[in-house]
Design a protein around this motif. Sequence first.
Motif, PDB file in Angstrom:
ATOM      1  N   UNK A 114       0.812  -1.215   0.000  1.00  0.00           N
ATOM      2  CA  UNK A 114       0.000   0.000   0.000  1.00  0.00           C
ATOM      3  C   UNK A 114       0.849   1.269   0.000  1.00  0.00           C
ATOM      4  N   UNK A 115       1.916   1.246   0.782  1.00  0.00           N
ATOM      5  CA  UNK A 115       2.758   2.432   0.938  1.00  0.00           C
ATOM      6  C   UNK A 115       3.894   2.491  -0.076  1.00  0.00           C
ATOM      7  N   UNK A 116       4.009   1.461  -0.920  1.00  0.00           N
ATOM      8  CA  UNK A 116       5.132   1.365  -1.867  1.00  0.00           C
ATOM      9  C   UNK A 116       6.460   1.556  -1.145  1.00  0.00           C
ATOM     10  N   UNK A 117       6.561   0.892   0.004  1.00  0.00           N
ATOM     11  CA  UNK A 117       7.734   1.024   0.871  1.00  0.00           C
ATOM     12  C   UNK A 117       8.134  -0.363   1.366  1.00  0.00           C
ATOM     13  N   UNK A 118       9.067  -1.027   0.658  1.00  0.00           N
ATOM     14  CA  UNK A 118       9.443  -2.397   1.029  1.00  0.00           C
ATOM     15  C   UNK A 118      10.139  -2.515   2.383  1.00  0.00           C
ATOM     16  N   UNK A 119      10.512  -1.399   2.978  1.00  0.00           N
ATOM     17  CA  UNK A 119      11.176  -1.439   4.281  1.00  0.00           C
ATOM     18  C   UNK A 119      10.209  -1.173   5.437  1.00  0.00           C
ATOM     19  N   UNK A 120       8.946  -0.876   5.129  1.00  0.00           N
ATOM     20  CA  UNK A 120       8.012  -0.498   6.197  1.00  0.00           C
ATOM     21  C   UNK A 120       7.713  -1.676   7.122  1.00  0.00           C
ATOM     22  N   UNK A 121       7.820  -1.411   8.424  1.00  0.00           N
ATOM     23  CA  UNK A 121       7.437  -2.361   9.471  1.00  0.00           C
ATOM     24  C   UNK A 121       6.883  -1.547  10.624  1.00  0.00           C
ATOM     25  N   UNK A 122       5.770  -1.986  11.181  1.00  0.00           N
ATOM     26  CA  UNK A 122       5.230  -1.360  12.383  1.00  0.00           C
ATOM     27  C   UNK A 122       5.524  -2.307  13.529  1.00  0.00           C
ATOM     28  N   UNK A 123       6.393  -1.900  14.432  1.00  0.00           N
ATOM     29  CA  UNK A 123       6.950  -2.823  15.416  1.00  0.00           C
ATOM     30  C   UNK A 123       5.997  -3.319  16.501  1.00  0.00           C
ATOM     31  N   UNK A 124       5.177  -2.442  17.066  1.00  0.00           N
ATOM     32  CA  UNK A 124       4.351  -2.834  18.210  1.00  0.00           C
ATOM     33  C   UNK A 124       2.868  -2.541  17.963  1.00  0.00           C
ATOM     34  N   UNK A 125       2.248  -3.262  17.052  1.00  0.00           N
ATOM     35  CA  UNK A 125       0.878  -2.933  16.667  1.00  0.00           C
ATOM     36  C   UNK A 125      -0.149  -3.061  17.787  1.00  0.00           C
ATOM     37  N   UNK A 126       0.019  -4.027  18.666  1.00  0.00           N
ATOM     38  CA  UNK A 126      -0.981  -4.234  19.702  1.00  0.00           C
ATOM     39  C   UNK A 126      -0.767  -3.342  20.920  1.00  0.00           C
ATOM     40  N   UNK A 127       0.211  -2.472  20.854  1.00  0.00           N
ATOM     41  CA  UNK A 127       0.404  -1.498  21.935  1.00  0.00           C
ATOM     42  C   UNK A 127      -0.202  -0.144  21.595  1.00  0.00           C
ATOM     43  N   UNK A 128      -0.707  -0.011  20.369  1.00  0.00           N
ATOM     44  CA  UNK A 128      -1.327   1.247  19.949  1.00  0.00           C
ATOM     45  C   UNK A 128      -2.674   1.420  20.649  1.00  0.00           C
ATOM     46  N   UNK A 129      -2.873   2.583  21.257  1.00  0.00           N
ATOM     47  CA  UNK A 129      -4.146   2.853  21.922  1.00  0.00           C
ATOM     48  C   UNK A 129      -5.269   3.026  20.902  1.00  0.00           C
ATOM     49  N   UNK A 130      -4.957   3.617  19.752  1.00  0.00           N
ATOM     50  CA  UNK A 130      -5.944   3.813  18.702  1.00  0.00           C
ATOM     51  C   UNK A 130      -5.320   3.458  17.359  1.00  0.00           C
ATOM     52  N   UNK A 131      -5.287   2.177  17.031  1.00  0.00           N
ATOM     53  CA  UNK A 131      -4.651   1.775  15.783  1.00  0.00           C
ATOM     54  C   UNK A 131      -5.298   2.401  14.547  1.00  0.00           C
ATOM     55  N   UNK A 132      -6.608   2.666  14.582  1.00  0.00           N
ATOM     56  CA  UNK A 132      -7.248   3.308  13.436  1.00  0.00           C
ATOM     57  C   UNK A 132      -6.679   4.710  13.220  1.00  0.00           C
ATOM     58  N   UNK A 133      -6.536   5.483  14.295  1.00  0.00           N
ATOM     59  CA  UNK A 133      -5.960   6.830  14.175  1.00  0.00           C
ATOM     60  C   UNK A 133      -4.517   6.753  13.674  1.00  0.00           C
ATOM     61  N   UNK A 134      -3.777   5.772  14.143  1.00  0.00           N
ATOM     62  CA  UNK A 134      -2.394   5.578  13.683  1.00  0.00           C
ATOM     63  C   UNK A 134      -2.377   5.276  12.188  1.00  0.00           C
TER      64      UNK A 134
END
Length: 190
Positions: A114-134
């Motif tokens: 989606x981001x056309x960024x082969x290096x993209x990684x989101x490290x701590x997804x389940x620690x986000x208080x509002x993943x939709x806003x992120x």
Amino acid sequence: MVKIGFICEGKTEKNIIESDSFQEWLRLNSFDCSLPVIDAKGNGNLLPHKIEALRQELLDRGVHKIIILTDLDVDSCITSTRQRITERADQLIIVAVKQIEAWFLSDTQTLQNLFSDPAFVFNLPEEEMSPFATLQQLFLAKTNRGVGSKSILVSRMLNYGFSIEQAAQHPNCPSARYFLTKLQTLASAN
């Protein structure tokens, strides 16, 4: 084949469960999923006195096991969410940590596409208080296009290949992995 039916907290969960990729995963794992998935329209409708009619609808369709998919939201722990809903022998309660959108943050492959960024990684997804806003912020920063609503987000994620299997491969997304593992255990028990 184990005939199962889903009751989901909202439209996002419903769309994920009804997606072609997840329905294919279910078939490959010996499940017959009763469609349509039931949208409870909010976690307040997953209380014992409100859920009974939804459960009965699935039982009338002949399902053997009812799967309830909800978010942790503001509950203090997964156990309290399960107790609020009330566990039963014929149902399995799966709780996505914080919110189901954390599973989107966990699907590295889809976000890289989606981001056309082969290096993209989101490290701590389940620690986000509002993943939709992120995710809204990430889409704006990475694509110069926003994601105005959850329905637009889920549609875009599914169109670009989101799968629970990919989310479950993330080292910091144990709730997606738990979900698939519990379903596999259910299939092997029958």
